[in-house]
Motif scaffolding. Sequence first.
Motif, short mmCIF file in Angstrom:
data_model
loop_
_atom_site.label_atom_id
_atom_site.label_comp_id
_atom_site.label_asym_id
_atom_site.label_seq_id
_atom_site.Cartn_x
_atom_site.Cartn_y
_atom_site.Cartn_z
N GLU A 133 12.16 -12.40 30.74
CA GLU A 133 13.29 -11.70 31.33
C GLU A 133 13.12 -10.20 31.23
OE1 GLU A 133 17.08 -14.74 30.83
OE2 GLU A 133 16.40 -13.63 29.07
N ALA A 134 12.63 -9.74 30.07
CA ALA A 134 12.39 -8.31 29.90
C ALA A 134 11.29 -7.82 30.83
CB ALA A 134 12.04 -8.00 28.45
N PHE A 135 10.31 -8.68 31.10
CA PHE A 135 9.19 -8.33 31.97
C PHE A 135 9.63 -8.24 33.43
CE2 PHE A 135 5.69 -9.62 34.77
CZ PHE A 135 4.66 -8.77 34.35
N GLU A 136 10.38 -9.21 33.89
CA GLU A 136 10.77 -9.30 35.30
C GLU A 136 12.06 -8.54 35.61
OE1 GLU A 136 11.13 -13.47 35.99
OE2 GLU A 136 8.98 -13.75 36.33
N GLY A 137 12.89 -8.33 34.59
CA GLY A 137 14.25 -7.87 34.84
C GLY A 137 15.14 -9.06 35.14
N GLY A 159 4.14 -1.47 22.82
CA GLY A 159 4.43 -0.52 23.89
C GLY A 159 4.48 -1.26 25.21
N ASN A 160 3.69 -0.82 26.16
CA ASN A 160 3.62 -1.51 27.44
C ASN A 160 2.36 -2.36 27.57
OD1 ASN A 160 6.05 -0.56 28.48
ND2 ASN A 160 5.13 1.32 29.23
N ASP A 161 1.60 -2.49 26.50
CA ASP A 161 0.41 -3.35 26.51
C ASP A 161 0.76 -4.72 25.95
OD1 ASP A 161 -1.25 -1.37 27.57
OD2 ASP A 161 -1.76 -0.60 25.58
N LEU A 162 0.10 -5.75 26.49
CA LEU A 162 0.28 -7.12 26.02
C LEU A 162 -1.03 -7.64 25.45
CD1 LEU A 162 2.40 -8.68 28.93
CD2 LEU A 162 3.17 -8.23 26.60
N GLU A 193 12.88 -2.48 26.29
CA GLU A 193 12.27 -2.68 24.97
C GLU A 193 13.26 -3.30 24.01
OE1 GLU A 193 10.55 0.85 23.43
OE2 GLU A 193 9.39 1.31 25.23
N ASP A 194 12.72 -3.95 22.99
CA ASP A 194 13.56 -4.49 21.93
C ASP A 194 14.26 -3.34 21.21
OD1 ASP A 194 14.46 -6.65 20.15
OD2 ASP A 194 13.22 -5.65 18.65
N GLY A 195 15.57 -3.45 21.04
CA GLY A 195 16.34 -2.40 20.38
C GLY A 195 16.89 -1.35 21.32
N GLN A 196 16.52 -1.40 22.59
CA GLN A 196 17.03 -0.43 23.56
C GLN A 196 18.52 -0.66 23.79
OE1 GLN A 196 14.59 -0.13 27.07
NE2 GLN A 196 16.24 0.74 28.31
N THR A 197 19.28 0.42 23.93
CA THR A 197 20.73 0.33 24.12
C THR A 197 21.11 0.77 25.53
OG1 THR A 197 21.20 0.71 21.77
CG2 THR A 197 22.99 1.12 23.32
N ILE A 198 21.93 -0.04 26.16
CA ILE A 198 22.45 0.27 27.49
C ILE A 198 23.93 0.61 27.36
CG2 ILE A 198 22.94 -0.67 29.78
CD1 ILE A 198 20.53 -2.47 29.47
N PRO A 252 5.59 -3.69 32.62
CA PRO A 252 5.95 -2.56 33.49
C PRO A 252 6.65 -1.47 32.70
CG PRO A 252 7.47 -4.39 33.81
CD PRO A 252 6.39 -4.90 32.91
N ALA A 253 6.36 -0.21 33.04
CA ALA A 253 7.05 0.90 32.40
C ALA A 253 8.50 0.93 32.88
CB ALA A 253 6.35 2.22 32.71
N TYR A 254 9.42 1.12 31.96
CA TYR A 254 10.85 1.05 32.28
C TYR A 254 11.23 2.10 33.32
CZ TYR A 254 15.92 0.94 31.56
OH TYR A 254 17.29 0.84 31.74
N ARG A 255 11.73 1.61 34.48
CA ARG A 255 12.23 2.45 35.57
C ARG A 255 11.18 3.44 36.06
NH1 ARG A 255 18.70 3.06 35.31
NH2 ARG A 255 18.27 2.64 37.50
N GLN A 256 9.90 3.05 36.00
CA GLN A 256 8.80 3.85 36.54
C GLN A 256 7.98 2.94 37.44
OE1 GLN A 256 6.73 6.56 33.75
NE2 GLN A 256 8.17 5.85 32.19
N GLN A 257 8.34 2.89 38.70
CA GLN A 257 7.74 1.95 39.63
C GLN A 257 6.24 2.19 39.77
OE1 GLN A 257 9.69 1.89 43.41
NE2 GLN A 257 8.64 0.07 44.13
N GLY A 258 5.49 1.09 39.74
CA GLY A 258 4.05 1.16 39.94
C GLY A 258 3.25 1.46 38.69
N ILE A 259 3.91 1.65 37.57
CA ILE A 259 3.21 1.95 36.31
C ILE A 259 3.38 0.78 35.36
CG2 ILE A 259 3.07 3.50 34.33
CD1 ILE A 259 4.16 5.72 36.09
N ALA A 260 2.28 0.32 34.79
CA ALA A 260 2.33 -0.82 33.85
C ALA A 260 1.22 -0.67 32.83
CB ALA A 260 2.17 -2.14 34.60
#
Length: 317
Positions: free
Chosen positions: A162-166, A226-229, A187-192, A277-285
């Motif tokens: 879910e975190a990967f796809e949104g 980070g953004n690496d798996l 990310e884990d711990g991120q606050t909205i 994927p980088a959060y809210r940065q389209q095309g960056i992963a």
Amino acid sequence: MDYKDYYKILGVEKTASKEDIKKQYRKLARKFHPDVNPNNKEAEEKFKDISEAYDVLSDDEKRKKYDAFGADWNRYQQAGDAQGGFDWSKYAQQGGRGGYTQYEGNMEDFFGGAGGFSDFFSTLFGGAAGPGASGQRTRGRAGGMSFKGQDYNAELHLTLQEAFEGTKKTVGIDGKNLRITIHPGVEDGQTIRLKGSGAPGIQGGENGDLYITLRIHPDPVYTRKGNDLFMDAPISLYKAMLGGEAVIETLSGQVKIKIKPETKNGTTLRLKGKGFPAYRQQGIAGDLYIKINLQIPENLTDKEKELFRQLASLRGE
């Protein structure tokens, strides 16, 4: 409320290291994962229990608090309730945006309803979060003082997928359903923050805000940095020796990778752009790192054993 023995749930000793706990969790998670046991409620509940246990025991601060709680709980049970019951106030946090209080609204969607963390976890670690007074005042109608409404705090639990796809989540609060969009790459711990979704203001003051902290369940296959798996890929001994192709399941689907002849065990392959994927940065992963895990053949036939002896003889072994 019953005490939950997280060590027993994972099947580890109280002295177990973080690495031992991680290995045992992965073993159990693979066995009871919902994808492996579709429509199996018993397996689903077991998976939730072991995920909850791992969430606590893999975190140094949570584990320390849990161990201290367990010691007090044992003394309380041995002594009975003669001294007025167990003192939860030592453990349950209270207060504003950084703490927790009892919230009487419908918050089950924040924790997945029956699929979320247990009451025991919520009580001890603040899974049921509540309103914190903001203390902000403004001038109200008729010259009186108005106050901003209380802020609400909650946690929302997500899978790594879910975190990967949104994803989109519907949550109930103060009798209203809120539709929340979770963008890919969180990310884990991120606050909205949902402005104005807290408690109503007083004397015409603005509404409080809703702060949702995202908690991502540990995944039995992938490790995120980070953004690496990072993942392990089982490869047959024959393919590692002779080379070939292997199909790998990634969070975005299947991919084929090439295995070079004489690939050694533990070799790491990098798939660029196949990470998170980088959060809210389209095309960056980020990238996906695949560690080769050679699988030794088992239950060899007599013919296969003879061929291996011949190979060993040819190499002087």
